[in-house]
Design an enzyme around this catalytic site. Structure first.
Site, PDB file in Angstrom:
ATOM      1  N   HIS A 137     -10.509   0.804   1.840  1.00 41.85           N
ATOM      2  CA  HIS A 137     -10.317   1.836   2.866  1.00 41.85           C
ATOM      3  C   HIS A 137     -11.522   1.722   3.791  1.00 41.85           C
ATOM      4  O   HIS A 137     -12.620   2.143   3.441  1.00 41.85           O
ATOM      5  CB  HIS A 137     -10.225   3.236   2.254  1.00 41.85           C
TER       6      HIS A 137
ATOM      7  N   HIS B 126       0.874  -1.200   0.000  1.00 46.50           N
ATOM      8  CA  HIS B 126       0.000   0.000   0.000  1.00 46.50           C
ATOM      9  C   HIS B 126       0.898   1.232   0.000  1.00 46.50           C
ATOM     10  O   HIS B 126       1.482   1.584   1.024  1.00 46.50           O
ATOM     11  CB  HIS B 126      -0.905   0.005   1.232  1.00 46.50           C
TER      12      HIS B 126
ATOM     13  N   ASP C   3       1.466   2.645   3.537  1.00 49.50           N
ATOM     14  CA  ASP C   3       0.623   3.825   3.340  1.00 49.50           C
ATOM     15  C   ASP C   3       1.464   5.095   3.386  1.00 49.50           C
ATOM     16  O   ASP C   3       0.976   6.149   3.795  1.00 49.50           O
ATOM     17  CB  ASP C   3      -0.514   3.887   4.366  1.00 49.50           C
TER      18      ASP C   3
ATOM     19  N   HIS D 269      -4.560  -0.760   5.835  1.00 50.32           N
ATOM     20  CA  HIS D 269      -4.139   0.039   6.999  1.00 50.32           C
ATOM     21  C   HIS D 269      -5.105  -0.064   8.184  1.00 50.32           C
ATOM     22  O   HIS D 269      -5.681   0.934   8.606  1.00 50.32           O
ATOM     23  CB  HIS D 269      -3.900   1.500   6.628  1.00 50.32           C
TER      24      HIS D 269
ATOM     25  N   LYS E 148      -9.081  -0.547  -5.820  1.00 49.46           N
ATOM     26  CA  LYS E 148      -9.183   0.142  -4.536  1.00 49.46           C
ATOM     27  C   LYS E 148     -10.583   0.714  -4.330  1.00 49.46           C
ATOM     28  O   LYS E 148     -11.112   1.404  -5.196  1.00 49.46           O
ATOM     29  CB  LYS E 148      -8.147   1.280  -4.498  1.00 49.46           C
TER      30      LYS E 148
ATOM     31  N   HIS F 254       2.962  14.505   1.600  1.00 51.05           N
ATOM     32  CA  HIS F 254       2.340  15.817   1.371  1.00 51.05           C
ATOM     33  C   HIS F 254       3.409  16.856   1.685  1.00 51.05           C
ATOM     34  O   HIS F 254       4.225  16.646   2.592  1.00 51.05           O
ATOM     35  CB  HIS F 254       1.150  16.047   2.315  1.00 51.05           C
TER      36      HIS F 254
ATOM     37  N   HIS G 220       1.545   5.373  -1.692  1.00 52.03           N
ATOM     38  CA  HIS G 220       1.181   6.539  -2.496  1.00 52.03           C
ATOM     39  C   HIS G 220       2.451   7.143  -3.091  1.00 52.03           C
ATOM     40  O   HIS G 220       3.343   7.548  -2.346  1.00 52.03           O
ATOM     41  CB  HIS G 220       0.490   7.605  -1.629  1.00 52.03           C
ATOM     42  N   LEU G 221       2.488   7.187  -4.414  1.00 49.66           N
ATOM     43  CA  LEU G 221       3.660   7.770  -5.087  1.00 49.66           C
ATOM     44  C   LEU G 221       3.363   9.139  -5.687  1.00 49.66           C
ATOM     45  O   LEU G 221       4.294   9.848  -6.076  1.00 49.66           O
ATOM     46  CB  LEU G 221       4.151   6.850  -6.202  1.00 49.66           C
ATOM     47  N   ARG G 222       2.066   9.478  -5.824  1.00 49.47           N
ATOM     48  CA  ARG G 222       1.667  10.731  -6.491  1.00 49.47           C
ATOM     49  C   ARG G 222       2.155  10.747  -7.944  1.00 49.47           C
ATOM     50  O   ARG G 222       2.340   9.709  -8.547  1.00 49.47           O
ATOM     51  CB  ARG G 222       2.183  11.969  -5.727  1.00 49.47           C
TER      52      ARG G 222
ATOM     53  N   LEU H  17      -5.084   9.066   7.896  1.00 52.88           N
ATOM     54  CA  LEU H  17      -6.376   8.383   7.942  1.00 52.88           C
ATOM     55  C   LEU H  17      -6.211   6.926   7.539  1.00 52.88           C
ATOM     56  O   LEU H  17      -5.498   6.664   6.559  1.00 52.88           O
ATOM     57  CB  LEU H  17      -7.379   9.072   7.008  1.00 52.88           C
TER      58      LEU H  17
ATOM     59  N   ASN I  53      -5.242   7.145  -6.093  1.00 51.94           N
ATOM     60  CA  ASN I  53      -5.988   8.384  -5.763  1.00 51.94           C
ATOM     61  C   ASN I  53      -5.251   9.636  -6.224  1.00 51.94           C
ATOM     62  O   ASN I  53      -4.990  10.556  -5.453  1.00 51.94           O
ATOM     63  CB  ASN I  53      -6.320   8.445  -4.260  1.00 51.94           C
TER      64      ASN I  53
ATOM     65  N   ALA J  35      -4.127  14.571   5.407  1.00 50.02           N
ATOM     66  CA  ALA J  35      -3.829  13.319   6.105  1.00 50.02           C
ATOM     67  C   ALA J  35      -2.745  12.572   5.347  1.00 50.02           C
ATOM     68  O   ALA J  35      -2.833  12.429   4.130  1.00 50.02           O
ATOM     69  CB  ALA J  35      -5.095  12.463   6.174  1.00 50.02           C
TER      70      ALA J  35
HETATM   71  O1  DOR Z   1      -3.394   9.298   5.610  1.00 47.34           O
HETATM   72  C1  DOR Z   1      -3.774   9.032   4.490  1.00 47.34           C
HETATM   73  N1  DOR Z   1      -3.227   9.598   3.393  1.00 47.34           N
HETATM   74  N2  DOR Z   1      -4.762   8.167   4.357  1.00 47.34           N
HETATM   75  C2  DOR Z   1      -5.333   7.914   3.172  1.00 47.34           C
HETATM   76  O2  DOR Z   1      -6.238   7.128   3.121  1.00 47.34           O
HETATM   77  C3  DOR Z   1      -4.898   8.654   1.961  1.00 47.34           C
HETATM   78  C4  DOR Z   1      -3.537   9.130   2.091  1.00 47.34           C
HETATM   79  C5  DOR Z   1      -3.152  10.133   1.049  1.00 47.34           C
HETATM   80  O3  DOR Z   1      -3.427   9.907  -0.138  1.00 47.34           O
HETATM   81  O4  DOR Z   1      -2.536  11.134   1.401  1.00 47.34           O
HETATM   82 ZN    ZN Z   2      -3.369   5.063   1.553  1.00 45.24          ZN
END
Ligand code: DOR
Ligand code: ZN
Length: 349
Positions: free
Chosen positions: A139, A16, A250, A177, A102, A254, A18-20, A222, A44, A266
Site C-alpha cells: 500500500h 487485490h 480493491d 492500486h 501485505k 462498507h 477485500h472480502l471481510r 484510498l 486487514n 474508504a
Molecule cells: O479504499 C480502501 N479501502 N483502501 C484501502 O486501502 C483499504 C480498503 C478497505 O479495507 O476498506
Molecule cells: Zn485494498
C-alpha cells in the site's frame, strides 16, 4: 435489431480484494466468485491476519462461503507487522497456504494500525521473502501529516519504495492500486521484479467525482482518486497490454451507514460490476484485445502461476445491463460502484 457482440477470454483473477468476514463475507463473496477464478485476499481484518494459523482459519471460512457451482480459489496473504515471525511466514509460503504478504504503512488506511512504522524491524522478513520469492504487496502511501493526501503516493515511491527496492533487489513487489502517473512510470521502468495493480474505479473516476457538486462518499477510497491526467495515465497503462499491469479491483465493501457519516470509511464495492466496467473502458480506448492480458494473463504470469483454463464470455447488448444500486447484507446495505454511465457488457453466466 440487436448488435450484440461477444468476447471470450480466460477466466479473470482479482489480484487485490477485500472480502471481510462473517455476514459481510457471505454477502459479497458470490459477486467475486461468479466472475473471477482466483483472488488475492486482503488480510486487514479486525484483528488482522498475521500468522499462518490465522490465514488457514480465514481460508476455511472463505471456502465455506463459496456458493455451490462456483469455481473459486482464495489466495491468502499475511499482514506484515513489526512482530511478524519469518519462520512462520516462510512455512506458510512453502506449504502453498499464502501467496503474498501485505505491507500497510501504519495508519495509511482502514485497519492499518498494526502496520509497519520502522522498516528496519521487518528487514529480516523482507530478506527471507526475497530468498523464497514471495511477493510483497505494497500500500504505497506515506502517512506523514505534513504530506498532502494527493501527494502521498508519489512521496512514498521516493522516500520508501525506491530505497526498499535498492536494499532488497531480489524482492518481488506489487505496487497495489496505483493512482498516479508517477506510480505508472515507476512500475513500468522498474525491472522484472516489479508490477502494479490498477483498480476498476481508478480507471473511471477522478477527484472531481468525489468533490464537485456535493461530496460523494461512495467515491471515496484510498489511495484517493487523483486529477484527470493521472486517470488517463492509468488508462494508458492498463490498456497497453504491458505485463507490468494487471487487475486488482480493491473491491472494499462498507455498509452505507459506515460510508455516509461524519467520518466515512474508504472503500468502493466493485466486485459485482468490475468486468462490465473493464470491458466498457477497454472498448472505449479501442483496446478490447488487451482486456485478457490485463484481467487474466499478466497477474498469474507475475505470480508464477498458470492462467485459468476456463473461459468467460462477455456479451455486449444494446440495452444497458441492470445492476442493483445496493446489495443487502445482515450488517446493512452496501452500495455498488456507479460508474456514472450505462454499462452494456455483461459476463454470460
Ligand atoms: O479504499 C480502501 N479501502 N483502501 C484501502 O486501502 C483499504 C480498503 C478497505 O479495507 O476498506
Ligand atoms: Zn485494498
Amino acid at each position: 435489431m440487436s448488435t450484440a457482440r461477444s468476447l471470450t477470454i480466460r477466466r479473470p483473477d482479482d489480484w487485490h480484494l477485500h472480502l471481510r468476514d462473517g455476514a459481510m463475507l457471505q454477502a459479497v463473496l458470490p459477486s467475486t466468485s461468479a466472475n473471477f477464478g482466483r483472488a488475492i485476499i486482503m488480510p486487514n481484518l479486525v484483528p488482522p491476519v498475521v500468522t499462518g494459523a490465522d490465514a488457514q482459519a480465514y481460508k476455511e471460512r472463505i471456502e465455506a462461503a463459496i456458493p455451490e457451482g462456483h469455481d473459486f480459489t482464495p489466495l491468502m496473504t499475511l499482514y506484515l507487522t513489526e512482530n511478524t515471525d519469518a519462520d512462520d511466514l516462510a512455512a506458510a509460503a512453502q506449504s502453498g497456504l499464502i501467496s503474498a504478504v501485505k505491507l500497510y504503512p501504519a495508519g495509511a488506511t482502514t485497519n492499518s494500525a498494526s502496520g509497519v512504522r520502522d522498516f528496519d524491524k521487518v528487514s529480516n522478513v523482507l530478506e527471507r521473502m526475497a530468498e523464497i520469492g514471495l511477493p510483497l504487496l505494497v500500500h504505497g502511501e506515506v502517512t506523514d501529516h505534513d504530506v498532502d493526501i494527493f501527494d502521498r503516493e508519489a512521496v512514498f515511491i521516493d522516500r520508501i519504495l525506491d530505497p526498499l527496492r535498492r536494499r532488497f533487489p531480489e524482492l518481488k513487489v506489487v505496487m497495489e492500486h496505483i493512482t498516479t502517473e508517477e506510480g505508472v512510470n515507476y512500475a513500468r521502468d522498474g525491472g522484472d521484479n516489479l508490477a502494479a495493480t490498477i483498480t476498476t474505479h481508478h480507471l473511471i473516476i477522478n477527484r472531481n467525482n468525489i468533490l464537485v457538486g456535493g461530496i460523494k462518499p461512495d467515491y471515496y477510497c484510498l489511495p484517493v482518486a487523483k486529477r484527470e491526467k493521472h486517470r488517463l495515465a492509468l488508462r494508458a497503462a492498463a490498456t497497453s497490454g504491458s505485463p507490468k499491469f494487471f487487475t486488482g479491483t480493491d473491491s472494499a465493501p462498507h455498509t452505507q451507514a459506515n460510508k455516509l457519516c461524519a467520518c466515512g470509511c474508504a472503500g468502493i464495492f466493485t466486485a459485482i460490476n468490475s468486468m462490465s466496467c473493464l470491458a466498457h473502458v477497454f472498448e472505449e480506448d479501442g483496446a478490447l484485445d488487451k482486456l485478457e492480458a490485463f484481467s487474466s494473463l499478466n497477474g498469474p504470469a507475475f505470480y508464477g502461476m498458470a492462467p485459468n483454463e476456463q473461459r468467460i464470455t462477455l456479451v455486449r447488448d444494446d440495452a444497458p445491463v441492470e445492476f442493483p444500486r445496493q446489495i443487502w447484507t445482515e450488517d446493512g446495505p452496501v452500495t455498488i460502484f456507479d460508474p456514472g454511465f450505462d454499462l452494456f457488457w455483461k459476463v454470460e453466466q
